[in-house]
Design an enzyme around this catalytic site. Structure first.
Site, mmCIF file in Angstrom:
data_model
loop_
_atom_site.group_PDB
_atom_site.id
_atom_site.type_symbol
_atom_site.label_atom_id
_atom_site.label_comp_id
_atom_site.label_asym_id
_atom_site.label_seq_id
_atom_site.Cartn_x
_atom_site.Cartn_y
_atom_site.Cartn_z
ATOM 1 N N PRO A 4 47.987 43.311 32.499
ATOM 2 C CA PRO A 4 47.382 44.934 32.637
ATOM 3 C C PRO A 4 47.483 45.449 34.241
ATOM 4 C CG PRO A 4 45.765 42.933 31.954
ATOM 5 C CD PRO A 4 47.076 42.348 32.436
ATOM 6 N N CYS A 5 47.699 46.591 34.184
ATOM 7 C CA CYS A 5 48.065 47.460 35.332
ATOM 8 C C CYS A 5 47.237 46.912 36.608
ATOM 9 C CB CYS A 5 47.784 49.086 34.826
ATOM 10 S SG CYS A 5 47.935 50.175 36.422
ATOM 11 N N PHE A 6 45.979 46.799 36.410
ATOM 12 C CA PHE A 6 44.997 46.660 37.485
ATOM 13 C C PHE A 6 44.975 45.131 37.788
ATOM 14 C CE2 PHE A 6 43.836 50.855 36.574
ATOM 15 C CZ PHE A 6 43.693 51.471 37.947
#
Length: 240
Positions: A121-123
């Site tokens: 995931p991006c975060f």
């Protein structure tokens, strides 16, 4: 996504830059332009939870648009202008606006290079130059350039629901460390209007004191239909 790409075409034609700040009407998982998704995410689980899916024109990794605020910057580019020039200018606006809201942000300087686009995931981790609070990622951004214009997308977390993403995957991955959020940092969850005003004020302080808000007629004049068809097409969303 279609409106953001239409604004790229507008930047190419008019030479004007636009900052757009918005929220999503319902939860949507957005995929990076080059991210592998086919066989990675559970379409049945996404449908069961009524979570939409869209593939961004910008790169990066998957993120859940729900309790967050999205920004986009569209602008013309000079032939010799490096990607980092606009990235740094946008970061300066974000840092200015977030500081006025009371968020003690800084730029990340990770010891290792960021990973290539993946199911992570991006975060899950900050890349160099992304905005963090105490080392935890608060804003994720990615940029795409095409024919003399650019689009930079970013997501500012208001609350943390990014941990939902692994449960949407066929082979779940861990999301660690936990990202920062405005709700945690500020002690309350600011609305999109509050964040938008802070960003627009930063534009007027740092970029253009005479910057104006686009009229409805400006947006209605955009040809969104061509782009809309692509972003609604599963062949684009699940193209890889």
């Amino acid at each position: 996504m279609a409106l953001d790409e239409a604004l790229v075409a507008r930047a190419r034609e008019t030479g004007e830059a636009v900052l757009r700040v918005y929220e999503w009407a319902s939860p949507v998982l957005s995929l990076g332009r080059h991210q592998r998704a086919r066989g990675v995410y559970r379409e049945d689980e996404l449908a069961r939870r009524t979570i939409g899916v869209v593939r961004r024109p910008t790169g990066g990794r998957a993120l859940l648009h729900d309790r967050e605020i999205t920004y986009s910057v569209t602008a013309p580019t000079a032939p010799d202008e490096g990607l980092r020039v606009m990235y740094d200018r946008v970061n300066a606006l974000l840092l200015d606006a977030l500081a006025t809201l009371g968020a003690p942000c800084e730029l990340a300087h990770p010891a290792s290079h960021s990973r290539s686009p993946s199911a992570l995931p991006c975060f899950a981790e900050p890349a160099a130059g992304e905005i963090v609070v105490a080392g935890r990622k608060l804003v994720g951004s990615a940029q795409w350039r095409d024919g003399g214009a650019l689009l930079q997308h970013g997501s500012i977390l208001v609350d943390d629901d990014q941990a939902v993403i692994p449960s949407l995957m066929r082979e779940p991955s861990e999301l660690a460390p936990r990202p920062a959020t405005l709700a945690e940092v500020l002690g309350h969850a600011p609305g999109v209007t509050t964040v938008a005003h802070a960003l627009f004020d930063a534009v007027r302080r740092r970029e253009d004191a005479s910057a104006r808000v686009l009229a409805d007629a400006d947006l209605e004049a955009l040809d969104v239909s061509t782009f809309l068809a692509r972003y609604r097409d599963p062949a684009w969303t699940w193209r890889r």
